[in-house]
Design an enzyme around this catalytic site. Structure first.
Site, PDB file in Angstrom:
ATOM      1  N   ASP A  97     -49.634  53.160  -8.753  1.00  0.00           N
ATOM      2  CA  ASP A  97     -49.493  52.686  -7.375  1.00  0.00           C
ATOM      3  C   ASP A  97     -50.574  51.620  -7.207  1.00  0.00           C
ATOM      4  O   ASP A  97     -51.746  51.944  -7.030  1.00  0.00           O
ATOM      5  CB  ASP A  97     -49.701  53.832  -6.380  1.00  0.00           C
TER       6      ASP A  97
ATOM      7  N   ASP B  31     -52.712  57.744  -2.726  1.00  0.00           N
ATOM      8  CA  ASP B  31     -52.435  56.753  -3.776  1.00  0.00           C
ATOM      9  C   ASP B  31     -52.144  57.463  -5.104  1.00  0.00           C
ATOM     10  O   ASP B  31     -51.314  57.016  -5.891  1.00  0.00           O
ATOM     11  CB  ASP B  31     -53.621  55.798  -3.939  1.00  0.00           C
TER      12      ASP B  31
ATOM     13  N   GLU C 287     -45.055  50.784  -8.818  1.00  0.00           N
ATOM     14  CA  GLU C 287     -44.423  50.548  -7.522  1.00  0.00           C
ATOM     15  C   GLU C 287     -44.515  49.066  -7.186  1.00  0.00           C
ATOM     16  O   GLU C 287     -45.576  48.454  -7.327  1.00  0.00           O
ATOM     17  CB  GLU C 287     -45.109  51.378  -6.438  1.00  0.00           C
TER      18      GLU C 287
END
Length: 185
Positions: A11, A143, A70
């Site tokens: 992420d 996160d 992501e």
């Protein structure tokens, strides 16, 4: 027995980068879930170097077989998007340097894969991860759970019966038609 695939999920972030490693054959298992805090470094280029170093270390230590990240969502602040894009690019470059295939997932796709709702909030994603992967302790930062969700999303996408069908099924009806022997009655 098939060798376990190890998925490195990222992420990306310019202040906190989430990362997770998932071992996956049939039943996925969490190997690691944590964050890299970047806020102690004011210089953006030093932060980018920290991201590259961390991803490279994770690849060297765990030898993942795939890399999932992501994709940045489109926000209103162009400067934030540029910074996030750089962070994502550096993480991707480190993975490419190690010869890993890169797969990028939109935040909506990740949430849809984990919760069934592309608009789920971070806590809903965490609760589903907790149930699916039998995780007891909640991490300090979402996160980390976001990175784990990216890795699990990748596992789901790669292990989908439709995806595994090399004949190119165009949905469940087509898959069943082409694979009657794989359907239980």
């Amino acid at each position: 027995m098939k060798k376990a695939e190890i998925i490195l999920g990222i992420d990306p972030g310019t202040q906190v980068m989430g990362f997770a490693l998932l071992s996956a054959t049939v039943e996925p298992r969490v190997l690691l879930m944590d964050v890299l805090k970047l806020t102690q470094q004011k210089d953006i280029y030093a932060r980018l170097e920290m991201i590259h170093t961390k991803v490279s270390e994770l690849v060297k230590l765990y030898r993942p077989t795939s890399f999932a990240i992501e994709a940045p969502f489109f926000g209103k602040n162009v400067q934030s998007m540029l910074k996030l894009g750089r962070a994502q690019g550096v993480a991707i470059a480190a993975a490419m340097q190690a010869g890993l295939d890169i797969t990028e997932y939109s935040p909506k796709k990740v949430k849809q894969s984990i919760t069934g709702n592309g608009n789920a909030d971070k806590d809903q994603v965490w609760q589903m991860l907790q149930r699916i992967l039998s995780i007891e302790e909640k991490p300090q930062y979402f996160d980390a759970t976001d990175a784990l969700a990216v890795a699990l999303c990748h596992h789901y996408q790669c292990s989908s019966p439709v995806k595994l069908n090399t004949k190119g099924a165009k949905g469940w009806d087509d898959f069943i038609l082409k694979n009657p022997d794989r359907v239980k009655k």
